[in-house]
Design a protein around this motif. Sequence first.
Motif, PDB file in Angstrom:
ATOM      1  N   ALA A 297      42.237  28.758  85.366  1.00 57.21           N
ATOM      2  CA  ALA A 297      40.747  28.745  84.835  1.00 57.21           C
ATOM      3  C   ALA A 297      39.953  27.589  85.121  1.00 57.21           C
ATOM      4  O   ALA A 297      38.957  27.286  85.899  1.00 57.21           O
ATOM      5  CB  ALA A 297      40.272  29.333  83.530  1.00 57.21           C
ATOM      6  N   MET A 298      40.615  26.494  84.672  1.00 56.99           N
ATOM      7  CA  MET A 298      40.018  25.207  84.580  1.00 56.99           C
ATOM      8  C   MET A 298      40.136  24.751  86.150  1.00 56.99           C
ATOM      9  O   MET A 298      39.252  24.169  86.566  1.00 56.99           O
ATOM     10  CB  MET A 298      40.788  24.242  83.775  1.00 56.99           C
ATOM     11  N   GLU A 299      41.248  25.098  86.655  1.00 61.86           N
ATOM     12  CA  GLU A 299      41.425  24.804  88.291  1.00 61.86           C
ATOM     13  C   GLU A 299      40.393  25.361  89.066  1.00 61.86           C
ATOM     14  O   GLU A 299      39.784  24.704  89.953  1.00 61.86           O
ATOM     15  CB  GLU A 299      42.797  25.222  88.611  1.00 61.86           C
ATOM     16  N   PHE A 300      39.835  26.745  88.817  1.00 60.88           N
ATOM     17  CA  PHE A 300      38.828  27.286  89.428  1.00 60.88           C
ATOM     18  C   PHE A 300      37.625  26.682  89.112  1.00 60.88           C
ATOM     19  O   PHE A 300      36.680  26.547  89.999  1.00 60.88           O
ATOM     20  CB  PHE A 300      38.954  28.804  88.869  1.00 60.88           C
ATOM     21  N   PHE A 301      37.239  26.325  87.732  1.00 59.76           N
ATOM     22  CA  PHE A 301      36.065  25.716  87.292  1.00 59.76           C
ATOM     23  C   PHE A 301      35.754  24.318  88.140  1.00 59.76           C
ATOM     24  O   PHE A 301      34.676  24.072  88.697  1.00 59.76           O
ATOM     25  CB  PHE A 301      36.025  25.375  85.909  1.00 59.76           C
ATOM     26  N   ARG A 302      36.838  23.695  88.530  1.00 60.11           N
ATOM     27  CA  ARG A 302      36.827  22.236  88.917  1.00 60.11           C
ATOM     28  C   ARG A 302      36.899  22.631  90.583  1.00 60.11           C
ATOM     29  O   ARG A 302      36.785  21.559  91.289  1.00 60.11           O
ATOM     30  CB  ARG A 302      37.879  21.523  88.622  1.00 60.11           C
ATOM     31  N   SER A 303      36.954  23.615  90.975  1.00 59.77           N
ATOM     32  CA  SER A 303      37.155  23.858  92.509  1.00 59.77           C
ATOM     33  C   SER A 303      35.874  23.846  93.229  1.00 59.77           C
ATOM     34  O   SER A 303      34.863  24.111  92.536  1.00 59.77           O
ATOM     35  CB  SER A 303      38.014  25.247  92.776  1.00 59.77           C
ATOM     36  N   VAL A 304      35.588  23.954  94.617  1.00 57.45           N
ATOM     37  CA  VAL A 304      34.550  24.159  95.375  1.00 57.45           C
ATOM     38  C   VAL A 304      33.931  25.464  95.199  1.00 57.45           C
ATOM     39  O   VAL A 304      32.938  25.640  95.744  1.00 57.45           O
ATOM     40  CB  VAL A 304      34.782  23.438  96.661  1.00 57.45           C
ATOM     41  N   GLU A 305      34.867  26.359  95.013  1.00 51.52           N
ATOM     42  CA  GLU A 305      34.287  27.667  94.886  1.00 51.52           C
ATOM     43  C   GLU A 305      33.624  27.961  93.828  1.00 51.52           C
ATOM     44  O   GLU A 305      32.497  28.801  94.028  1.00 51.52           O
ATOM     45  CB  GLU A 305      35.725  28.539  94.903  1.00 51.52           C
ATOM     46  N   PHE A 306      33.623  27.368  92.699  1.00 53.84           N
ATOM     47  CA  PHE A 306      32.817  27.719  91.464  1.00 53.84           C
ATOM     48  C   PHE A 306      31.566  27.445  91.751  1.00 53.84           C
ATOM     49  O   PHE A 306      30.492  28.377  91.591  1.00 53.84           O
ATOM     50  CB  PHE A 306      33.384  27.122  90.216  1.00 53.84           C
ATOM     51  N   PRO A 307      31.189  26.108  92.171  1.00 58.20           N
ATOM     52  CA  PRO A 307      29.711  25.791  92.306  1.00 58.20           C
ATOM     53  C   PRO A 307      28.971  26.642  93.546  1.00 58.20           C
ATOM     54  O   PRO A 307      27.784  26.992  93.481  1.00 58.20           O
ATOM     55  CB  PRO A 307      29.631  24.192  92.479  1.00 58.20           C
ATOM     56  N   ALA A 308      30.025  27.101  94.443  1.00 56.94           N
ATOM     57  CA  ALA A 308      29.247  27.967  95.664  1.00 56.94           C
ATOM     58  C   ALA A 308      29.002  29.169  94.967  1.00 56.94           C
ATOM     59  O   ALA A 308      27.818  29.753  95.329  1.00 56.94           O
ATOM     60  CB  ALA A 308      30.354  27.999  96.705  1.00 56.94           C
ATOM     61  N   ARG A 309      29.775  29.707  94.147  1.00 53.60           N
ATOM     62  CA  ARG A 309      29.359  31.118  93.504  1.00 53.60           C
ATOM     63  C   ARG A 309      28.381  30.928  92.705  1.00 53.60           C
ATOM     64  O   ARG A 309      27.484  31.784  92.673  1.00 53.60           O
ATOM     65  CB  ARG A 309      30.694  31.315  92.778  1.00 53.60           C
ATOM     66  N   VAL A 310      28.095  30.019  91.781  1.00 50.42           N
ATOM     67  CA  VAL A 310      26.881  29.867  90.860  1.00 50.42           C
ATOM     68  C   VAL A 310      26.141  29.708  91.525  1.00 50.42           C
ATOM     69  O   VAL A 310      24.782  30.109  91.201  1.00 50.42           O
ATOM     70  CB  VAL A 310      27.321  28.493  89.974  1.00 50.42           C
ATOM     71  N   ASN A 311      25.758  28.887  92.631  1.00 46.75           N
ATOM     72  CA  ASN A 311      24.736  28.909  93.373  1.00 46.75           C
ATOM     73  C   ASN A 311      24.164  30.105  94.371  1.00 46.75           C
ATOM     74  O   ASN A 311      23.060  30.364  94.276  1.00 46.75           O
ATOM     75  CB  ASN A 311      24.774  27.673  94.592  1.00 46.75           C
ATOM     76  N   THR A 312      25.032  30.865  94.618  1.00 44.31           N
ATOM     77  CA  THR A 312      24.656  32.202  95.206  1.00 44.31           C
ATOM     78  C   THR A 312      24.212  32.773  94.100  1.00 44.31           C
ATOM     79  O   THR A 312      23.120  33.731  94.312  1.00 44.31           O
ATOM     80  CB  THR A 312      25.965  32.698  95.620  1.00 44.31           C
ATOM     81  N   LEU A 313      24.670  33.013  92.903  1.00 42.94           N
ATOM     82  CA  LEU A 313      24.181  33.714  91.744  1.00 42.94           C
ATOM     83  C   LEU A 313      22.670  33.278  91.370  1.00 42.94           C
ATOM     84  O   LEU A 313      21.816  34.323  91.362  1.00 42.94           O
ATOM     85  CB  LEU A 313      25.020  33.861  90.728  1.00 42.94           C
ATOM     86  N   MET A 314      22.381  32.156  91.177  1.00 42.23           N
ATOM     87  CA  MET A 314      21.158  31.600  90.964  1.00 42.23           C
ATOM     88  C   MET A 314      20.056  32.051  91.950  1.00 42.23           C
ATOM     89  O   MET A 314      19.237  32.482  91.664  1.00 42.23           O
ATOM     90  CB  MET A 314      21.288  30.021  90.756  1.00 42.23           C
ATOM     91  N   LYS A 315      20.511  32.017  93.177  1.00 39.75           N
ATOM     92  CA  LYS A 315      19.566  32.453  94.317  1.00 39.75           C
ATOM     93  C   LYS A 315      19.485  34.021  94.186  1.00 39.75           C
ATOM     94  O   LYS A 315      18.058  34.376  94.395  1.00 39.75           O
ATOM     95  CB  LYS A 315      20.199  32.019  95.584  1.00 39.75           C
TER      96      LYS A 315
END
Length: 540
Positions: free
Chosen positions: A4-22
Amino acid sequence: MSAAMEFFRSVEFPARVNTLMKEHRTPGLAVAVVQHDEVASMGFGLASLDQAVSVTADTLFDIASCSKALTAASIGLLVDDNENYPDVQYDAIMSKLLPDDFVMPGTGYTENVTVEDILSHRSGMARPRAQQPDDARSVTRNLRNLPVAAPLRTKFQYCNMMYTVATYLIEAKTGQSFSNFLQARFFEPLDMQSTSLQPQSARVKGFGDRIATGYAWNKKKKAYSGFQAPDCPEAQGAGSIITSVNDFIRFLKALINQEGPISKRLYQGLVRMRTFENPNLQWLKPGSSPNMYAAGIEAHFYRGYLVLGHDGCVPGFGSHFFFLPDFKFGCFVAGNAESGATIGTILRKQLIDAVIGVPKLEHWHRNKKNATQPQSKGDLFVSQRLKPSVKRGLAPQNKAKNGQRHSMDSIEPQPQEKPLSTYLGTYWHPGYHTLVLQIENDKLFIDATDRSMGFSLTFDHVHGQTKYTAHMSDFLEGGDVPLDAEFIFEGEKVVKMGLSLDQQLKEMIWFERLEQSLQCTLMEAIGIVGMRSVDSGNVE
């Protein structure tokens, strides 16, 4: 490092968050995670669109009902302290703890409602709107004037007001204001230096420039409307905590590790499941369980693992926290739109899948069709709380309920024939207080923006010069929620006004129309009582 921490610090997590925010029209969002003693956090988007201020993990948000966990934990401290507060126990009768103040209508409520009843939303009380200025004591004393909606301990009925009552119990027993109690017992010991009760308190501390602007998306205008989080002293305990993800994760870490002010006994009292939110087991999906309510914390099982948490929604702000005791993993999400809570529940599923080791092909978020759909009744509650009608306790469609009342939608509107002046005046209910009916833009209109969750009502005639649809608009978000409204005549004179102010009640709330002389006397009395209630809230 855990998955989970690895996923949180990955490039995939912020990309996912930005998609959801949009997708969900959320201008800014902050996320913090904790596992054991490891903490990480980050911010996304903008705290203010006008000033282009970026969200950081130290940006302050109104976390709304996520505050309930701190309120319940505050009660837990008193329960845990048998030396100083031996009478405060979860099974203690509220009316014995607060004699003369805690009185509910009907038979058996005053005599039997306990501390854990009010913390687990099973007291039978509905959720009416308070009128400003109110404080925790006046809210408590007003219970006697409000209708109950269900027998005691028979039904889960989310009631913000009872959490304000819980804070009055804290104030009465400790001699401190709830704000000072939180500061001394949680904020200082956990080093939550930026956390406050009420936005104004945060501004007084010098944190005003760190408070995010709240936003609501206007679909017709295709634009955001922005506003500042208002103070709601009459809603303390139910919400109104202003904090950052960096601060709140410290409280979550204390819960997970049972450290600092959170003892093992206190923790066990908080997470003990007391009420089924959906006893009919509707909307359940494979791998999930019914949602249960503990004390300021909701609980369900996912793939056999216990998940604890809560969401929070008020105009302009949405938040969600959760943790898995088996893995000592937790997360807190806060945004400056109500959809921040929805994003929190979506991220929860993805993070939990990573924590418990679900193969990526089975991850819930990969099914695009279901990406924003509730997976369980608990998630359905989150999406419902985002609707102003449900969040305020109003009936959005006014559907027929047990044959008691019917929607005006099926009735062909008829022209208004009686002069609108026939209906004007001040209407009074001992629990809901005064509503003044006036004329605005050639329609009957009520300005109720003086209340903790302010609103206005615009009336459209439907039938018989007595039945109307009242269109509710939130004082911050706007919107249009139709409510049934009705007037009762004696001869040519209006004597009562009924409003469907709570979807949990089978009947309308009836307001008596006051004579002109009584109106003046009542308004003067309300002003005096209001001043006294504000003064009585200054408990040190």
